[in-house]
Design a protein around this motif. Structure first.
Motif, PDB file in Angstrom:
ATOM      1  N   ILE A   5       0.834  -1.203   0.000  1.00 56.01           N
ATOM      2  CA  ILE A   5       0.000   0.000   0.000  1.00 56.01           C
ATOM      3  C   ILE A   5       0.871   1.257   0.000  1.00 56.01           C
ATOM      4  O   ILE A   5       0.597   2.223  -0.726  1.00 56.01           O
ATOM      5  N   ILE A   6       1.925   1.260   0.822  1.00 55.31           N
ATOM      6  CA  ILE A   6       2.810   2.434   0.842  1.00 55.31           C
ATOM      7  C   ILE A   6       3.502   2.606  -0.505  1.00 55.31           C
ATOM      8  O   ILE A   6       3.646   3.733  -1.005  1.00 55.31           O
ATOM      9  N   ALA A   7       3.913   1.501  -1.117  1.00 53.67           N
ATOM     10  CA  ALA A   7       4.549   1.580  -2.433  1.00 53.67           C
ATOM     11  C   ALA A   7       3.575   2.137  -3.467  1.00 53.67           C
ATOM     12  O   ALA A   7       3.971   2.926  -4.341  1.00 53.67           O
ATOM     13  N   MET A   8       2.320   1.739  -3.385  1.00 57.13           N
ATOM     14  CA  MET A   8       1.316   2.272  -4.303  1.00 57.13           C
ATOM     15  C   MET A   8       1.169   3.780  -4.130  1.00 57.13           C
ATOM     16  O   MET A   8       1.064   4.526  -5.122  1.00 57.13           O
ATOM     17  N   ALA A   9       1.179   4.242  -2.881  1.00 58.74           N
ATOM     18  CA  ALA A   9       1.064   5.680  -2.628  1.00 58.74           C
ATOM     19  C   ALA A   9       2.281   6.431  -3.173  1.00 58.74           C
ATOM     20  O   ALA A   9       2.139   7.512  -3.763  1.00 58.74           O
ATOM     21  N   ILE A  10       3.482   5.862  -2.994  1.00 53.24           N
ATOM     22  CA  ILE A  10       4.698   6.502  -3.516  1.00 53.24           C
ATOM     23  C   ILE A  10       4.645   6.587  -5.038  1.00 53.24           C
ATOM     24  O   ILE A  10       4.951   7.628  -5.637  1.00 53.24           O
ATOM     25  N   SER A  11       4.233   5.483  -5.687  1.00 53.10           N
ATOM     26  CA  SER A  11       4.138   5.486  -7.148  1.00 53.10           C
ATOM     27  C   SER A  11       3.087   6.473  -7.631  1.00 53.10           C
ATOM     28  O   SER A  11       3.239   7.078  -8.707  1.00 53.10           O
ATOM     29  N   SER A  12       2.021   6.650  -6.852  1.00 57.72           N
ATOM     30  CA  SER A  12       0.974   7.591  -7.248  1.00 57.72           C
ATOM     31  C   SER A  12       1.494   9.025  -7.237  1.00 57.72           C
ATOM     32  O   SER A  12       1.066   9.853  -8.054  1.00 57.72           O
ATOM     33  N   VAL A  13       2.409   9.334  -6.318  1.00 64.23           N
ATOM     34  CA  VAL A  13       3.035  10.662  -6.327  1.00 64.23           C
ATOM     35  C   VAL A  13       3.837  10.842  -7.614  1.00 64.23           C
ATOM     36  O   VAL A  13       3.801  11.911  -8.249  1.00 64.23           O
ATOM     37  N   GLY A  14       4.558   9.782  -8.021  1.00 63.40           N
ATOM     38  CA  GLY A  14       5.242   9.832  -9.310  1.00 63.40           C
ATOM     39  C   GLY A  14       4.260  10.003 -10.457  1.00 63.40           C
ATOM     40  O   GLY A  14       4.540  10.709 -11.437  1.00 63.40           O
ATOM     41  N   GLY A  15       3.077   9.371 -10.349  1.00 67.29           N
ATOM     42  CA  GLY A  15       2.042   9.540 -11.361  1.00 67.29           C
ATOM     43  C   GLY A  15       1.524  10.961 -11.425  1.00 67.29           C
ATOM     44  O   GLY A  15       1.194  11.471 -12.507  1.00 67.29           O
ATOM     45  N   LEU A  16       1.430  11.613 -10.264  1.00 65.11           N
ATOM     46  CA  LEU A  16       1.000  13.015 -10.239  1.00 65.11           C
ATOM     47  C   LEU A  16       2.017  13.898 -10.972  1.00 65.11           C
ATOM     48  O   LEU A  16       1.641  14.804 -11.728  1.00 65.11           O
ATOM     49  N   ILE A  17       3.307  13.616 -10.753  1.00 59.79           N
ATOM     50  CA  ILE A  17       4.354  14.361 -11.477  1.00 59.79           C
ATOM     51  C   ILE A  17       4.219  14.131 -12.983  1.00 59.79           C
ATOM     52  O   ILE A  17       4.303  15.074 -13.789  1.00 59.79           O
ATOM     53  N   LEU A  18       3.988  12.863 -13.369  1.00 56.18           N
ATOM     54  CA  LEU A  18       3.814  12.548 -14.791  1.00 56.18           C
ATOM     55  C   LEU A  18       2.605  13.261 -15.365  1.00 56.18           C
ATOM     56  O   LEU A  18       2.663  13.824 -16.475  1.00 56.18           O
ATOM     57  N   ASP A  19       1.494  13.258 -14.628  1.00 52.81           N
ATOM     58  CA  ASP A  19       0.264  13.898 -15.096  1.00 52.81           C
ATOM     59  C   ASP A  19       0.478  15.387 -15.332  1.00 52.81           C
ATOM     60  O   ASP A  19       0.100  15.934 -16.381  1.00 52.81           O
ATOM     61  N   ARG A  20       1.111  16.064 -14.366  1.00 52.33           N
ATOM     62  CA  ARG A  20       1.312  17.510 -14.479  1.00 52.33           C
ATOM     63  C   ARG A  20       2.333  17.870 -15.558  1.00 52.33           C
ATOM     64  O   ARG A  20       2.266  18.953 -16.145  1.00 52.33           O
ATOM     65  N   THR A  21       3.278  16.980 -15.811  1.00 49.80           N
ATOM     66  CA  THR A  21       4.296  17.275 -16.817  1.00 49.80           C
ATOM     67  C   THR A  21       3.805  16.987 -18.229  1.00 49.80           C
ATOM     68  O   THR A  21       3.918  17.819 -19.135  1.00 49.80           O
ATOM     69  N   VAL A  22       3.234  15.800 -18.435  1.00 51.02           N
ATOM     70  CA  VAL A  22       2.800  15.401 -19.771  1.00 51.02           C
ATOM     71  C   VAL A  22       1.604  16.229 -20.229  1.00 51.02           C
ATOM     72  O   VAL A  22       1.415  16.440 -21.440  1.00 51.02           O
ATOM     73  N   SER A  23       0.785  16.699 -19.279  1.00 47.37           N
ATOM     74  CA  SER A  23      -0.371  17.517 -19.656  1.00 47.37           C
ATOM     75  C   SER A  23       0.053  18.825 -20.307  1.00 47.37           C
ATOM     76  O   SER A  23      -0.735  19.444 -21.025  1.00 47.37           O
TER      77      SER A  23
END
Length: 501
Positions: free
Chosen positions: A312-330
């Motif tokens: 679960i903690i790993a999923m949360a950490i990866s989701s933060v990376g996903g937020l960075i990806l979302d804001r950058t690729v957008s």
């Protein structure tokens, strides 16, 4: 008794081929030589000569203070390897895994222009979290089964079937729960910055995430079992090949499933909105079945209760990376980042998973967690001990680190030759990209050396706890460094057709 005091010639002191030394031999002064050999062997277990200690620790016999020279044959240790043999075994799976991440990057570069990714941008947040399932579940499964195969827990058909059924049920439970929680994290991370919430989009994210996690884990879990069994029969160390192969197929299969399922469910929103909640409810309803199967298996019962924290903690950490990806690729200026994100994250995760699996197997040869070498948790190992010492784990860390540059050059050339992405490979771009990749792997290998030993000293099985954290950190560090590189390149003028198009 005078015969016991008479000096013996050297061949008799060591025992003739057909006449093992009698008990009286060990009572003589000359017997001290044998005692010294035994003491030296025990000193080796403390680190004087590590490879000899691995052979001793890998023995299935329980040696005590008995100094008898008659010892059963010792099974070969999978860790008694040279740098060349480690590199040779890791190279092909590493390249295979890398090409899998290249394919995943090409897919992401295409699907980022689909309507579902444009209208429901939170799907980008799901990408690292669901791709991280290969580290949270499949790589953990591969590491767990590799260790079991190396220490002889899968030799009989009964033990093999027990390990397969229990572990397959376990990863289905974990995949369903993690997929559901990843969708919640995507909704929250997407809602907080924008202040906009859509129930239809939230249900779409939930159904897409749960269905993708379930199907991908089922397919990859079956592949992993076949790879580990085949590797063991061919005399190849499963630790060297299982986790990279899991990653090679994991990224591509998971991303293709996520794109296809989310696109199909997005189309159903207009005419049959009830399909999304039905899909989500169907996969959640299967949870009790997998829980019952996993609970009945002693090999997975403990993980079923205690293995949730790292996942679960790993999923949360990866989701933060996903937020960075979302804001950058957008941002259209940085659309070129999409094709490289799965590659840099996948390569880093693959290499650190191999290292963590190898260290864990080495520690398991000495006993249970908390026993043998590495019992005392290390607060912070020096970089020299991690990368420059003569022990087998340091040797493998050097080999894995040296694979970064040539591997990424091959993958970048492949992307360029296939005309993928929106970025041309200028010299300054390659320098920034390689710097980010090297720094990511260097940090991950150092953290792995500390984390695996620290968990072992805390009586935690590294096979179940370390890889999810490490691959999630790889996603976060890789995405962050890559986004930073693209922003710096944009600021110094390497833009337009070179970065972002």
């Amino acid at each position: 008794m005078t015969s016991t005091l008479e000096p013996k010639d050297p061949p008799q002191a060591n025992g003739d081929c057909g006449q093992p030394a009698g008990p009286e031999h060990f009572l003589r002064p000359e017997g001290t030589a044998v005692d010294l050999v035994v003491l030296e062997s025990r000193a080796n277990a403390k680190g004087v000569r590590e490879e000899d200690a691995l052979l001793e620790n890998g023995s299935q016999s329980n040696e005590s203070d008995d100094t008898s020279t008659e010892r059963g044959p010792e099974p070969p240790s999978p860790l008694k390897e040279t740098s060349f043999s480690i590199g040779l075994q890791v190279l092909f799976p590493f390249l295979l895994a890398g090409f899998g991440t290249v394919a995943a990057g090409m897919v992401l570069d295409i699907v980022q222009h689909w309507d579902v990714f444009k209208q429901v941008t939170e799907v980008f947040i799901l990408v690292p979290a669901l791709l991280g399932l290969k580290g949270n579940l499949e790589m953990t499964l591969a590491s767990r089964l590799s260790t079991a195969a190396n220490i002889g827990q899968m030799d009989s058909h009964k033990e093999l079937w027990k390990m397969i059924t229990g572990n397959m049920a376990l990863i289905q439970v974990q995949a369903t729960v993690v997929g559901f929680l990843a969708s919640i994290a995507a909704v929250v991370f997407g809602w907080i910055p924008d202040g906009h919430f859509s129930m239809d989009h939230a249900v779409l994210l939930c159904a897409s995430s749960v269905a993708t996690a379930f199907i991908a884990s089922l397919v990859l879990g079956m592949i992993m079992i076949g790879v580990i069994i085949g590797s063991k029969k061919m005399g190849i160390n499963p630790d060297n090949v299982a986790t990279p192969i899991a990653a090679s197929l994991g990224d591509l299969i998971t991303l293709a499933l996520l794109s296809g399922i989310s696109w199909g469910l997005y189309k159903e929103l207009e005419s049959r909105a009830y399909v999304n909640p039905l899909v989500c409810a169907f996969f959640l309803s299967l949870l009790p079945i997998w829980i019952i199967i996993a609970r009945r298996n002693s090999a997975t019962r403990e993980v079923l209760y205690s293995g949730w924290e790292p996942v679960i903690i790993a999923m949360a950490i990866s989701s933060v990376g996903g937020l960075i990806l979302d804001r950058t690729v957008s941002d259209p200026n940085f659309a070129g980042m999409a094709v490289f994100t799965p590659v840099i994250n996948g390569v880093g995760g693959n290499l650190v998973a191999v290292q963590a699996s190898r260290i864990s197997t080495y520690l398991h040869m000495s006993g249970e967690p908390g026993e043998g070498p590495g019992t005392a948790p290390r607060k912070c190992p020096s970089p020299c001990s991690t990368f420059c010492s003569s022990d087998v784990n340091s040797r493998s860390a050097r080999v894995l680190f040296l694979l970064v540059v040539p591997g990424h050059l091959v993958f970048l050339y492949t992307i360029h030759s296939m005309q993928g992405g929106h970025t041309t490979l200028t010299l300054i771009f390659v320098v920034f990209y390689m710097t980010a990749a090297l720094l990511q792997v260097l940090i991950l290998l150092y953290i792995a050396d500390w984390m695996v030993h620290w968990m072992w000293g805390r009586h935690l099985d590294p096979d179940n706890f370390s890889i999810p954290y490490l691959t999630a950190l790889g996603d976060l560090i890789g995405t962050g460094l890559l986004a930073l590189s693209f922003h710096v390149l944009w600021l110094i003028g390497d833009r337009d057709s070179d970065v972002g198009d």
